[in-house]
Design a protein around this motif. Structure first.
Motif, PDB file in Angstrom:
ATOM      1  N   ALA A 148       0.841  -1.200   0.000  1.00 16.88           N
ATOM      2  CA  ALA A 148       0.000   0.000   0.000  1.00 16.88           C
ATOM      3  C   ALA A 148       0.878   1.253   0.000  1.00 16.88           C
ATOM      4  CB  ALA A 148      -0.932  -0.004   1.195  1.00 16.88           C
ATOM      5  N   ARG A 149       1.935   1.237   0.817  1.00 15.38           N
ATOM      6  CA  ARG A 149       2.846   2.397   0.879  1.00 15.38           C
ATOM      7  C   ARG A 149       3.530   2.601  -0.463  1.00 15.38           C
ATOM      8  NH1 ARG A 149       1.289   5.550   5.007  1.00 15.38           N
ATOM      9  NH2 ARG A 149       1.167   4.372   6.936  1.00 15.38           N
ATOM     10  N   ALA A 150       3.777   1.496  -1.171  1.00 20.51           N
ATOM     11  CA  ALA A 150       4.436   1.605  -2.478  1.00 20.51           C
ATOM     12  C   ALA A 150       3.439   1.993  -3.578  1.00 20.51           C
ATOM     13  CB  ALA A 150       5.123   0.278  -2.825  1.00 20.51           C
ATOM     14  N   GLY A 151       2.176   2.183  -3.159  1.00 22.20           N
ATOM     15  CA  GLY A 151       1.164   2.599  -4.137  1.00 22.20           C
ATOM     16  C   GLY A 151       0.631   1.448  -4.972  1.00 22.20           C
ATOM     17  N   LEU A 152       0.939   0.214  -4.576  1.00 20.88           N
ATOM     18  CA  LEU A 152       0.502  -0.940  -5.371  1.00 20.88           C
ATOM     19  C   LEU A 152      -0.933  -1.343  -5.041  1.00 20.88           C
ATOM     20  CD1 LEU A 152       3.790  -3.035  -5.196  1.00 20.88           C
ATOM     21  CD2 LEU A 152       2.962  -1.599  -7.085  1.00 20.88           C
ATOM     22  N   ILE A 153      -1.403  -0.972  -3.809  1.00 20.40           N
ATOM     23  CA  ILE A 153      -2.811  -1.239  -3.466  1.00 20.40           C
ATOM     24  C   ILE A 153      -3.483   0.112  -3.233  1.00 20.40           C
ATOM     25  CG2 ILE A 153      -4.391  -2.456  -1.917  1.00 20.40           C
ATOM     26  CD1 ILE A 153      -2.059  -4.146  -0.970  1.00 20.40           C
ATOM     27  N   PRO A 154      -4.428   0.481  -4.113  1.00 17.31           N
ATOM     28  CA  PRO A 154      -5.124   1.748  -3.889  1.00 17.31           C
ATOM     29  C   PRO A 154      -6.164   1.586  -2.781  1.00 17.31           C
ATOM     30  CG  PRO A 154      -5.989   0.660  -5.855  1.00 17.31           C
ATOM     31  CD  PRO A 154      -4.913  -0.243  -5.304  1.00 17.31           C
ATOM     32  N   GLU A 155      -6.548   2.678  -2.178  1.00 16.89           N
ATOM     33  CA  GLU A 155      -7.625   2.699  -1.183  1.00 16.89           C
ATOM     34  C   GLU A 155      -7.418   1.655  -0.084  1.00 16.89           C
ATOM     35  OE1 GLU A 155     -11.554   4.172  -3.290  1.00 16.89           O
ATOM     36  OE2 GLU A 155     -10.792   2.411  -4.351  1.00 16.89           O
ATOM     37  N   PHE A 156      -6.236   1.657   0.524  1.00 22.85           N
ATOM     38  CA  PHE A 156      -5.957   0.697   1.596  1.00 22.85           C
ATOM     39  C   PHE A 156      -6.286   1.345   2.940  1.00 22.85           C
ATOM     40  CE2 PHE A 156      -3.350  -1.834   4.511  1.00 22.85           C
ATOM     41  CZ  PHE A 156      -3.724  -3.104   4.094  1.00 22.85           C
ATOM     42  N   THR A 157      -7.138   0.654   3.721  1.00 19.45           N
ATOM     43  CA  THR A 157      -7.621   1.236   4.973  1.00 19.45           C
ATOM     44  C   THR A 157      -6.466   1.616   5.904  1.00 19.45           C
ATOM     45  OG1 THR A 157      -9.627  -0.075   4.826  1.00 19.45           O
ATOM     46  CG2 THR A 157      -9.095   0.846   6.991  1.00 19.45           C
ATOM     47  N   GLY A 158      -6.475   2.833   6.387  1.00 21.36           N
ATOM     48  CA  GLY A 158      -5.447   3.308   7.314  1.00 21.36           C
ATOM     49  C   GLY A 158      -4.304   3.985   6.600  1.00 21.36           C
TER      50      GLY A 158
END
Ligand code: ADP
Length: 494
Positions: free
Chosen positions: A443-453
């Motif tokens: 998520a931090r690497a932008g690979l998962i959009p809309e990640f909770t938190g």
């Protein structure tokens, strides 16, 4: 002309469907269709239609905006059976809710064949035609009749020389039990009493006075001349004009249990020190919760049995334990530990609806967009509510970041049994440090959009029954906290 098949169709919500049925059967006369903006505004403001006819509540139909362009619309039941055609005379937007509404008269297609005891349901004109000449006292109720109310009904009917028409008002969470509880006291009612269920759910927006007026209009359509009201020490009937009721409200005098001669009777006839305090609603619920017998002086055993069906003892009542929290907060771990502990203790059937397992099966194919997340939680809520309705324990462990969706699940489940919300409030830094599934890194690497938190909000619950921070507890301790709560609440044996 278009055939039915060419018309757009819509399934109204449960209250609107009940309204539709009452409009079609004539129980809402003089109304023949859903109200337009002017009538609705006049009713809300002053309890009258635009032409001055008294009418207590706005009977309206809400539809999605894309259905507001049609001239005719088929209204259908939840199974898709067409019930009526609405001929649209006005499309309007509610000024307070911004909902789109349709007004207009209705052409009946077929009588709805759904709902409990639908075979007992009768059209108002049929019932009115079969009632004997003379006064008819309607008892329009959402509650069973206990010994006190039965005595009051007999006294009032006797005083008025009236036939009794009991109208169980359907649309609550326990319709079948209500009807059975009223059928069970048939022999305690005056001879010739009739029992006719009527779909009239309570309306959240209507105060008790407006609800009383609505009941009076429906009772009048069924041929009643009087409506039984709440007990009152004041003599006399309610004033039909002043109160805006369609027929006079007959209020029974206060009754109490005379402990000396062991009967219910008017308080005025009991020596003050023989008056036994009535069971309060809270005391009654407490007895039911603990599975204790309801005393026979209070209600007949058959009614008590139906009360226990509607509100089973907590040790047997269906329950959903809903864990919410960030990914990696420990929901699955604690939920699984709780499921194991309950299974080991025995006496309960347990279904674990874990976030990841649900997503592989029940919600396969859904994404993590807001709409799909909400749909995923609603599906979990639906299954949990069914498990709860059947007396099981459903343990759910989705992230469930949005408060509105959690509230929706709570409502669904509480119509079927009990709901406990556990907020696993492990701090984000700790969840991210654990990063058991490597999701936070992605998520931090932008690979998962809309990640909770990280890139989508987590709305903290303000209605949690228990808050756990697993950075300060071992998994065993966390499970122990939940078990303690379930024992303290009476759902699980100590
Ligand atoms: P979630 O279901 O909330 O995504 P999981 O239960 O799958 O979380 O993962 C939580 C991780 O944290 C697991 O690896 C678990 O072993 C670890 N953990 C550490 N301490 C605890 C604790 N006290 N309670 C629950 N999990 C804990």
């Amino acid at each position: 002309p278009d055939t039915l098949r060419d018309l757009p169709s819509w399934t109204p919500d449960p209250v609107e469907l009940a309204d539709l049925e009452l409009l079609l059967t004539g129980a809402y006369r003089p109304l023949t269709g859903f109200l337009g903006s002017f009538d609705a505004a006049m009713v809300i403001a002053g309890g009258r239609l635009a032409d001055g006819t008294p009418w207590p509540v706005p009977v309206t139909l809400t539809v999605p905006k894309d259905l507001t362009v049609h001239e005719r619309l088929v209204l259908q039941d939840p199974e898709g059976v067409p019930l009526a055609v609405l001929r649209v005379t006005e499309t309007w937007q509610d000024p307070t809710t911004s909902d789109w509404r349709l007004a207009g008269p209705l052409e009946p297609l077929r009588a709805p064949a759904h709902g409990p005891f639908h075979r007992l349901r009768r059209r108002p004109d049929e019932v009115a035609a079969e009632l004997p000449e003379g006064p008819v006292l309607a008892v329009a109720t959402r509650e069973p009749l206990h010994r006190k109310q039965l005595g009051q009904v007999r006294q009032l009917a006797d005083k008025l020389g009236a036939t009794v028409l009991v109208m169980p008002l359907l649309g609550g969470d326990h319709d079948e039990s209500l009807v059975r509880a009223l059928l069970a006291v048939r022999r305690d009612l005056p001879d010739g009493a009739r029992i006719v269920p009527v779909p009239l759910p309570s309306r959240p927006a209507a105060d008790p006075e407006r609800d009383l007026r609505l009941r009076s209009h429906v009772a009048a359509a069924y041929g009643a001349t009087h409506l039984m009201g709440a007990e009152s020490a004041e003599e006399g009937e309610g004033d039909a004009e002043g109160a805006g009721t369609a027929i006079p409200v007959a209020r029974p005098e206060p009754w109490a249990y005379d402990a000396d001669v062991e009967v219910w009777r008017p308080v005025a006839r009991i020596e003050p020190d023989h008056v036994q305090a009535e069971l309060t609603q809270a005391e009654l619920e407490d007895l039911l919760d603990r599975g204790e017998p309801i005393p026979e002086w209070f209600t007949p055993p058959a009614v008590a049995a139906e009360l226990a069906v509607a509100r089973p003892p907590k040790l047997r009542r269906g329950l959903t334990v809903f864990f919410t929290g960030l990914s990696g907060s420990g929901k699955s771990t604690v939920a699984r530990g709780l499921a194991d502990a309950l299974v080991e203790r025995g006496g309960r059937t347990v279904s674990l609806l874990d976030g990841d397992v649900v997503r592989r099966l029940l919600s396969a194919g859904l994404t993590f967009s807001k709409a799909d997340r909400d749909l995923n939680i609603r599906r979990i809520g639906y299954v949990a509510a069914e498990i709860t309705r059947h007396g099981g324990v459903a343990i759910c462990a989705p992230i469930a970041p949005y408060a509105a969706t959690r509230a929706e699940v709570r409502r669904m489940v509480q119509a079927a049994g009990d709901f406990v919300l556990v907020h696993v409030a492990t701090p984000l830094e700790e969840c991210e440090r654990r990063d058991r599934k490597g999701l936070y890194a992605k998520a931090r690497a932008g690979l998962i959009p809309e990640f909770t938190g990280v890139s989508d909000p987590y709305e903290e619950p303000d209605d949690a029954d228990l808050v756990l921070d697993t950075s300060r507890l071992t998994p065993e301790e966390a499970v122990g906290r939940v078990l303690d709560l379930l024992v303290a609440g009476g759902w699980v044996r100590p």
